[in-house]
Every structure is written in C-alpha cells, then in structure tokens.
Design an enzyme around this catalytic site. Structure first.
Site, PDB file in Angstrom:
ATOM      1  N   ASN A 106      -0.621   1.193   6.132  1.00 21.12           N
ATOM      2  CA  ASN A 106       0.071   0.120   5.419  1.00 21.12           C
ATOM      3  C   ASN A 106       0.581  -0.858   6.461  1.00 21.12           C
ATOM      4  OD1 ASN A 106       1.436  -1.491   3.610  1.00 21.12           O
ATOM      5  ND2 ASN A 106       3.175  -0.124   3.384  1.00 21.12           N
ATOM      6  N   GLY A 107       0.303  -2.146   6.277  1.00 21.73           N
ATOM      7  CA  GLY A 107       0.756  -3.144   7.231  1.00 21.73           C
ATOM      8  C   GLY A 107      -0.379  -4.054   7.661  1.00 21.73           C
TER       9      GLY A 107
ATOM     10  N   GLU B 291       4.672 -13.883 -13.575  1.00 25.65           N
ATOM     11  CA  GLU B 291       4.302 -12.609 -12.969  1.00 25.65           C
ATOM     12  C   GLU B 291       3.467 -11.729 -13.897  1.00 25.65           C
ATOM     13  OE1 GLU B 291       7.642 -11.105  -9.837  1.00 25.65           O
ATOM     14  OE2 GLU B 291       8.279 -11.227 -11.920  1.00 25.65           O
TER      15      GLU B 291
ATOM     16  N   CYS C 293       0.828  -1.210   0.000  1.00 27.19           N
ATOM     17  CA  CYS C 293       0.000   0.000   0.000  1.00 27.19           C
ATOM     18  C   CYS C 293       0.858   1.255   0.000  1.00 27.19           C
ATOM     19  CB  CYS C 293      -0.897   0.022   1.234  1.00 27.19           C
ATOM     20  SG  CYS C 293      -1.890  -1.456   1.469  1.00 27.19           S
TER      21      CYS C 293
ATOM     22  N   TRP D 163      -3.561  -2.289  -1.297  1.00 26.90           N
ATOM     23  CA  TRP D 163      -3.373  -3.655  -1.795  1.00 26.90           C
ATOM     24  C   TRP D 163      -4.037  -4.560  -0.769  1.00 26.90           C
ATOM     25  CZ3 TRP D 163      -0.976  -8.290  -0.424  1.00 26.90           C
ATOM     26  CH2 TRP D 163      -0.710  -9.178  -1.477  1.00 26.90           C
TER      27      TRP D 163
ATOM     28  N   ARG E 167       3.876   0.236  -6.485  1.00 24.42           N
ATOM     29  CA  ARG E 167       3.848  -0.639  -5.319  1.00 24.42           C
ATOM     30  C   ARG E 167       2.736  -1.675  -5.403  1.00 24.42           C
ATOM     31  NH1 ARG E 167       6.570   2.045  -0.889  1.00 24.42           N
ATOM     32  NH2 ARG E 167       5.292   0.956   0.627  1.00 24.42           N
TER      33      ARG E 167
ATOM     34  N   LYS F  75       5.004  -4.229  -5.639  1.00 22.15           N
ATOM     35  CA  LYS F  75       6.438  -4.055  -5.851  1.00 22.15           C
ATOM     36  C   LYS F  75       7.226  -4.298  -4.570  1.00 22.15           C
ATOM     37  CE  LYS F  75      10.117  -2.758  -8.210  1.00 22.15           C
ATOM     38  NZ  LYS F  75      10.645  -3.669  -9.248  1.00 22.15           N
TER      39      LYS F  75
END
Length: 607
Positions: free
Chosen positions: A98-99, A486, A2, A74, A27, A602
C-alpha cells in the site's frame, strides 16, 4: 486505500485471508488477491473486481497453505487488471504493498538493464523484482527484503512472503499504516486493527520507518535506524470490531441511523453529567493565550473545519485559518507565535493531513487532532488527540464521523470561549443545554426519512444539482454537494447564497434542482431572498427548514423537508441528516454502489 493482511496460522490461510480482506472492503478497491506457502511452494490467486470474484476463483482453484498474504488494490500505477493485481510475485518472493514508490522508475530502469523483465505497470512489481535479485545474489529472505526496503523512496506498507519459508513474513511501514496481531502460536499482519479483530485483540502498531521479522512464535521490530525497537502490544475493544449492517441494507444507512446514539456518547465524553464545563483528556488545552488557530483537513473533515471556524470566531473571538491539507505544506505558510494547529481526520492516517501535521510540529505551540482511531498515526504524533467516539465507519461516504467531528469541534469552541471569557454564563448554559438535547433533535430529523426519500426520487433524474446556504449553512451545503457527488455520481455544486448573483445564477433554469438549507436564524431573510431569485428563473427549489421557516417561505417551492428547531449554532449538525439521506436515497434510486462508490477509497493513505 489498499488493504493488506498476512497470516502465519495453524489453519488454512486462504479463507482467513479472504474474510479479513472483506473487513477492509470499506477502504475501496478494484482487484484482490492472495498468496500462500504450502509445502514450501509459493502460490497465488488474483481476481479483478469484487472479492466475490476471488472467492469464486478459490472454490474452483483452491490455494492451500497455512502461511499467506492478501491484498485489496485501489489502482494508482496501472489500470485495474489481473496483471496489475497484488500480490506481485518474482521468482521466490511475493509482495503486497500500500502506498507509492516514488523512485520506481529509476529502479525499474536499473532492473531492466540487469536483464529482468517486467510484466505489470505497477510500482510494486519493482519491489518484488529487486527482492528477487537480492535472493539470487545469495541474500537470505530477511536480508533481501531489508536491502530492498533500504532502496525505496516514498510511502509504503509492505508484506513479503517467500518460497520455502512457511514460517516467515517480513513487514515494513513508512507513511502507510500497518499493524501486527498476536495470537496463540499464530501471528497476523493488517492495514488496520479492524481487519484483525476476529483473529486477535492484541495489536502492535508499527511506527514510521519500522520493519518487522515475524514468525508464529516471535516478532522482531527494527526502527528506521536499524535498532531493535520494543513497540507496545495493546488490546483493542471487541465493540470496536463490529462491522455488521445491523439489519440495514447498507452500512451508510446504518451509520446515518446511529448518529443520535454516537453524538450523545460524544457529548457525554466531553460534557460530564451535572456540569457545563467541557473536559478534555490528558493535560487538556488552555486557549487563554492562543493568538490563532490553524485548522487543516481533507474532504468532509475540511468542511467540518470550515463550520468550526464560525464557532471559534463567533463564540471565542479567536482568529481561525482553514486549509486543505493537500495544499497546506506546499504553500509553506508562515506560522506566528501563539498558534495552535488542529488536524481533523476520521482514519487518523490521511497522508496529506499527516504531512501537514509534520510540517507544523516544530512551528506551532501545540498540535491537536480530532480523530476516530485513537491508535492512528495522527493521534500518536499529536500533543493532544481528541477522539470523536463514532465507532467504526465502514461506508466510504462519511456520515456519523462528520457529525461527531462537528460535535467535538463545537465543544472545543465552547472550551475556548470559556478560557477566553467571551461568553456570559447564561449563553453558555443555553448552548450546553441545546447540545445535550441534540440527540433527540437528530432522532426527529431521522423521522423525516420518508419525505426525504420522496424528494430524492425527483433529484435522481437530474444531471446537475445546486446547494445553497449562508453562514453556518454554507459549509453544510458544500458537504451536501460532496455527498451527492460521491455516491450518486450526479454533478453537484454548492455556493454561499449571497454569491448567487456572482455567477452561478446563470445555471438556473427549469431543469436545475436547487437545495436550500435555511433554518429560521439571523440570516434566514437573506437566504430566502436568494431563494426567490432562483424561483423567479424557474429553478426547482427544495427547502430544508424548520416549522417557522417553512411557514414563512414555502410559497413557490417544489418540495420541503421539515427539521426540528435547534439553537442556530447547532444547525449544521442537525441539517447533516437530510443532506446525508438525500444523497443516500438518490444513490439507491440510481442503483449505484452506496457503500463502495466507484474510484473512491475510505482512507487516503497516499498523496
């Protein structure tokens, strides 16, 4: 993972936030949103999908205000839906995160029992609701944020924005990276310096456990113990902020094309002109008393380590262990005296690699990292950080970072060989000369782009692809298969050629493309023998080799890709080019999102 941005500015925040979020698209994300404070009122806009959807929403439903936070999500907890998109708002507070909050279930149960209602499936909403509860209990915005942070377990980068507060952002970091940008009467927050580069060149990186109180005129940073902490404000180079495609259709195409230049710069950084001695930054590294090297990384960087294992063991006669970072610390491996631990990460923020580094820190003689971001967490926590000089890599599928990682690792193996006295001067001179000629060979490999594109058109129709290689070509085969998976979403596997008869040969039929990396080296005859076994079972072989190898082994193959001749030790770096271009052209032919493939990020900054 994120992306987070924050602005306390002099101009309307919404367009600044969206532009900064665009710089974080690399990202990976599946939804985006912003929140602002205008005339003391908190508002937000969110959209699922690409940032263009958020941009369209803001055209029809503008969000005024000169203070704001933004986020690209994300998905971890909860599907990529509008309700789950950030920022999350609970009453007078909006939060981006983020996390992963590991104790969110416990907190959620506590908040539900107190009468608060959840509207999302995310762990982040727990942060917003807990902060809102503290505000209702009479805490100030800063106190409410700090009390919430004290309750959180797990990894996080957080930014809080409050109703009635148009000159305040509270930020915190544990595990996930976060930086503060300093402007003239303005302040900024970002997941990395790249997002903030057009706004300021003065950056302060938060350390693990830090929390910050930010206004337009000041920033107070407190460490994990609650003490005021003076973190250094550093200037970033403008060149490191360029993220344009340079006339290419995709960032990945640009980054593949940049490899002769960036590899040349990497070589010159460690092998100054006029010498054949590898020079390391700082106090350097003496391998003469090293008994073992432990190398740890994830994904493509892990394949770089597998390649380097051959170099260190063959050139320097140094035993090497290679581990996947996500498994390493859970094995709790014993570490013998005289061990150096080496960690490889493009971003320098890979959560599993960073956790492995921390496991090793008090157990090994030295911690060394090979990184692309000198100010990253892994770099800062290493005894010696070796930059790869690749410049910003925006495409999610790593290309130029991989070849630069390989270049640095090869030169490190040369340094180890010199320290341990395992190479005669003539061999060392030959290797150094070959290394200096590598950019020219990479240019010649790029000249095969049209032939590779034609071969890719056939591969694009396949459902499964097999990659084969021996020796140094085996890790390269693994990387080639990963690249194809990918960005084209074609199932691909790689095997050491000698393992063909131990199972994968059962897959071979007339529908199975088999890509064989086979430079004319000491293992060429064995690889060709394995290739013949494939063709005897009607497998469709794409042979990637040099002129001598093609002349000897081209009979019966479906297609060839001709590579220039290089010293066999450097073949993995050179043969990365056709591996990358094959994946790229297959993805283009299939119409997939080359730079931002589905489900991928990413920088993997959560476990």
């Amino acid at each position: 993972m994120c992306g987070i941005v924050g602005v306390l500015g002099r101009h309307e925040a919404a367009p600044i936030l969206v532009e900064a979020l665009k710089r974080l698209e690399y990202r990976g994300y599946d939804s985006a949103g912003i929140a602002t404070v205008d005339r003391g009122r908190l508002g937000r806009r969110r959209a699922v999908g690409k940032l263009v959807n958020l941009g369209d929403l803001l055209v029809h439903d503008p969000l005024p205000g000169k203070a704001g936070i933004g986020h690209t999500r994300w998905a971890t907890h909860g599907a990529p839906t509008l309700d789950n998109a950030h920022p999350h708002q609970a009453g007078a507070v909006a939060v981006v995160h983020n996390g992963i909050i590991e104790n969110y279930r416990e907190l959620r149960a506590e908040l539900t029992a107190s009468g608060l209602t959840f509207r999302t499936e995310t762990d982040t909403e727990t942060v917003a609701l807990l902060t809102e509860r503290h505000l209702r209990e009479g805490a100030s915005p800063v106190e409410a944020a700090f009390r919430t942070i004290d309750r959180l377990q797990g990894a996080y980068a957080l930014a809080f924005l409050f109703d009635g507060e148009d000159d305040l952002i509270v930020a915190a970091r544990k595990g996930s990276p976060l930086a503060i940008g300093h402007g003239e009467g303005e302040m900024f927050v970002g997941s990395d310096a790249l997002a903030l580069a057009p706004l300021t060149d003065r950056i302060t990186y938060l350390e693990d456990g830090d929390r910050a109180v930010i206004t337009r005129s000041s920033v107070q940073i407190f460490d994990a113990a609650g003490n005021l902490a003076n973190r250094e404000c550093r200037r970033i180079e403008a060149a490191n902020a360029r993220v344009d495609k340079g006339g290419h259709k995709h960032f990945m195409a640009k980054e593949i094309a940049e490899q002769p230049q960036v590899v040349g710069e990497t070589v010159r950084a460690y092998l100054p002109a006029g010498t054949d001695t590898v020079t390391l930054p700082g106090e350097g590294l003496d391998f003469s008393r090293v008994r073992r090297l432990t190398m740890v990384a994830c994904g493509t960087a892990h394949y770089a380590c597998l390649t380097a294992k051959y170099w260190f063991e063959q050139l320097a006669r140094l035993p090497v262990d290679v581990d996947i970072a996500s498994e390493f610390r859970y094995r709790e491996p014993p570490v013998e005296d005289g061990t150096i631990a080496l960690f490889v990460s493009q971003s320098g923020e890979t959560a599993d690699t960073l956790a492995a580094l921390r496991y090793c820190r008090d157990r090994v003689d030295r911690v060394v990292s090979v990184i692309n971001v000198p100010e990253s967490s892994i770099a800062r926590e290493s005894d010696l950080a070796l930059p790869i000089h690749a410049g910003p890599e925006i495409g999610v599928a790593s290309t130029k970072a991989f070849t630069c990682q390989l270049s640095v690792l090869f030169m490190l193996a040369l340094k180890a060989a010199a320290d341990r006295g395992t190479l005669d001067p003539e061999t060392r001179a030959d290797l150094v000369s070959a290394l200096r000629g590598l950019p020219s060979a990479l240019n010649a490999a790029l000249d095969q782009n049209d032939a590779i594109r034609r071969a890719a058109l056939d591969l694009a129709e396949a459902r499964d692809v097999l990659f084969l290689g021996r020796g140094l070509m085996y890790p390269l085969a693994l990387e080639g298969a990963l690249k194809l998976k990918e960005i084209s979403y074609i199932h691909a596997e790689a095997y050491a050629s000698g393992e063909l008869k131990h199972g994968p040969i059962a897959l071979i039929d007339q529908h199975m493309p088999v890509i064989v990396f086979a430079p004319r080296d000491g293992l060429f005859d064995k690889t060709v023998s394995n290739m013949q076994e494939v063709m005897a079972r009607k497998g469709r072989v794409l042979l990637v080799s040099d002129e001598d190898g093609i002349a000897e082994a081209r009979d019966g193959v479906q297609a060839i890709i001709r590579m220039p001749h290089v010293h066999s030790c450097l073949s993995p770096i050179l043969y990365s080019v056709p591996a990358q271009l094959l994946a790229y052209h297959v993805a283009v032919a299939k119409g997939t999102d080359v730079d931002q493939p589905r489900n991928l990020a990413k920088s993997v900054t959560v476990e």
